[in-house]
Design an enzyme around this catalytic site. Structure first.
Site, mmCIF file in Angstrom:
data_model
loop_
_atom_site.group_PDB
_atom_site.id
_atom_site.type_symbol
_atom_site.label_atom_id
_atom_site.label_comp_id
_atom_site.label_asym_id
_atom_site.label_seq_id
_atom_site.Cartn_x
_atom_site.Cartn_y
_atom_site.Cartn_z
ATOM 1 N N PRO A 123 0.902 -1.260 -0.103
ATOM 2 C CA PRO A 123 0.237 -0.108 0.009
ATOM 3 C C PRO A 123 0.901 1.308 -0.090
ATOM 4 O O PRO A 123 0.409 2.051 -0.313
ATOM 5 C CB PRO A 123 -0.878 -0.204 1.274
ATOM 6 C CG PRO A 123 -0.324 -1.276 2.045
ATOM 7 C CD PRO A 123 0.670 -2.049 1.211
ATOM 8 N N GLU A 157 1.557 -8.951 8.859
ATOM 9 C CA GLU A 157 2.023 -7.453 9.160
ATOM 10 C C GLU A 157 2.692 -6.472 8.073
ATOM 11 O O GLU A 157 2.510 -5.253 8.084
ATOM 12 C CB GLU A 157 2.665 -7.335 10.696
ATOM 13 C CG GLU A 157 2.628 -6.015 11.308
ATOM 14 C CD GLU A 157 1.408 -5.059 11.332
ATOM 15 O OE1 GLU A 157 0.253 -6.015 11.674
ATOM 16 O OE2 GLU A 157 1.251 -4.101 11.474
ATOM 17 N N ASP A 190 -10.813 1.439 -24.408
ATOM 18 C CA ASP A 190 -10.931 1.383 -22.843
ATOM 19 C C ASP A 190 -10.979 2.637 -22.177
ATOM 20 O O ASP A 190 -10.629 3.557 -22.859
ATOM 21 C CB ASP A 190 -9.687 0.658 -22.359
ATOM 22 C CG ASP A 190 -9.610 -0.592 -22.548
ATOM 23 O OD1 ASP A 190 -10.515 -1.224 -22.702
ATOM 24 O OD2 ASP A 190 -8.466 -1.165 -22.251
HETATM 25 N N1 ADE Z 1 -0.976 -5.093 0.037
HETATM 26 C C1 ADE Z 1 -1.839 -4.832 1.064
HETATM 27 N N2 ADE Z 1 -2.661 -3.802 0.652
HETATM 28 C C2 ADE Z 1 -2.249 -3.519 -0.777
HETATM 29 C C3 ADE Z 1 -2.775 -2.749 -1.594
HETATM 30 N N3 ADE Z 1 -3.649 -1.727 -1.405
HETATM 31 N N4 ADE Z 1 -1.965 -2.448 -2.750
HETATM 32 C C4 ADE Z 1 -0.840 -3.364 -2.936
HETATM 33 N N5 ADE Z 1 -0.448 -4.160 -2.017
HETATM 34 C C5 ADE Z 1 -1.232 -4.427 -0.899
#
Ligand code: ADE
Length: 222
Positions: free
Chosen positions: A86, A113, A164
């Site tokens: 993330p 985690e 697209d």
């Molecule tokens: N791993 C956990 N959440 C994620 C996300 N939003 N994007 C990529 N990898 C992740």
């Protein structure tokens, strides 16, 4: 193209690989996908792949050794390594297009985690699929692979991705099929007219209208 996906949960990929357009792309040899359970590379006597966080804190952290050894075993000069996190750059259609030029993608899926910070040093790129946290990188790796594979020549009808959403920085225009009147909801007259120029113009105007309404940020980026 070859895609190697490093994951502790290879069964999660069964449906992805064995259905629909992705399966067909594999059968046509446009892409080869290997899901590699990196637990196999663990040198721990109990095959552990994670450990407690230095400094304390909840949750387990993926250790360096199994992932580094797995990468050492599969990496070539053509490899481009992407870490699912993330904290990565937000994925979009432009990145998907860029990645179609790579011969060998290695996608690393974290779980638990987090992963030891030193694993970051292996990656050429870190990608997030959005501002939310998932239980692991498996779904993101499928999202990314899917969006790349459908762009490979021969995977789908070429015209489908010329039109697209996002391709020209705009959302796609609305489409309709039979019947022309469903419960009083009518297909716009112009689409029934057979007048190609007018249809093209209408579609472009609808794209602009939709994008302004729904994603004004895309126009500003313009
Ligand atoms: N791993 C956990 N959440 C994620 C996300 N939003 N994007 C990529 N990898 C992740």
């Amino acid at each position: 193209m070859k895609i190697d996906i490093l994951s502790l949960f290879p069964n999660m990929f069964d449906g992805f690989i064995n259905e629909s357009i992705i399966k067909r792309a594999i059968d046509k040899k446009l892409v080869e996908i290997n899901v590699i359970d990196f637990r196999k590379y663990s040198k721990d006597p109990h095959n552990r792949v994670d450990d407690y966080s230095y400094g304390g804190g909840a949750g387990m952290v993926l250790s360096c050794q199994p992932i580094f050894d797995c990468i050492d075993a599969i990496k070539t000069n053509d490899s481009f390594i992407i870490l699912m996190t993330p904290q990565g750059v937000k994925f979009n259609q432009e990145i998907a297009h860029d990645l179609t030029n790579k011969k060998h993608l290695i996608l690393i899926c974290g779980h638990y985690e987090g992963f030891d910070e030193r694993i970051r040093s292996l990656a050429d790129m870190e990608i997030s699929i959005g501002d939310y946290v998932l239980t692991g990188g498996e779904l993101p790796s499928m999202v990314i692979s899917d969006s790349i594979i459908r762009l490979l020549e021969g995977a789908i009808n070429e015209e489908s991705h010329v039109n697209d959403s996002f391709n020209d920085g705009l959302l796609d225009y609305p489409v309709y099929t039979k019947p022309s009147d469903f419960r009083g909801m009518k297909v716009p007259e112009v689409l029934l007219s057979g007048h190609h120029e007018n249809i093209k113009k209408w579609r472009y105007e609808e794209q602009l209208k939709r994008t302004k309404e729904r994603r004004p940020d895309l126009i500003k980026k313009g």
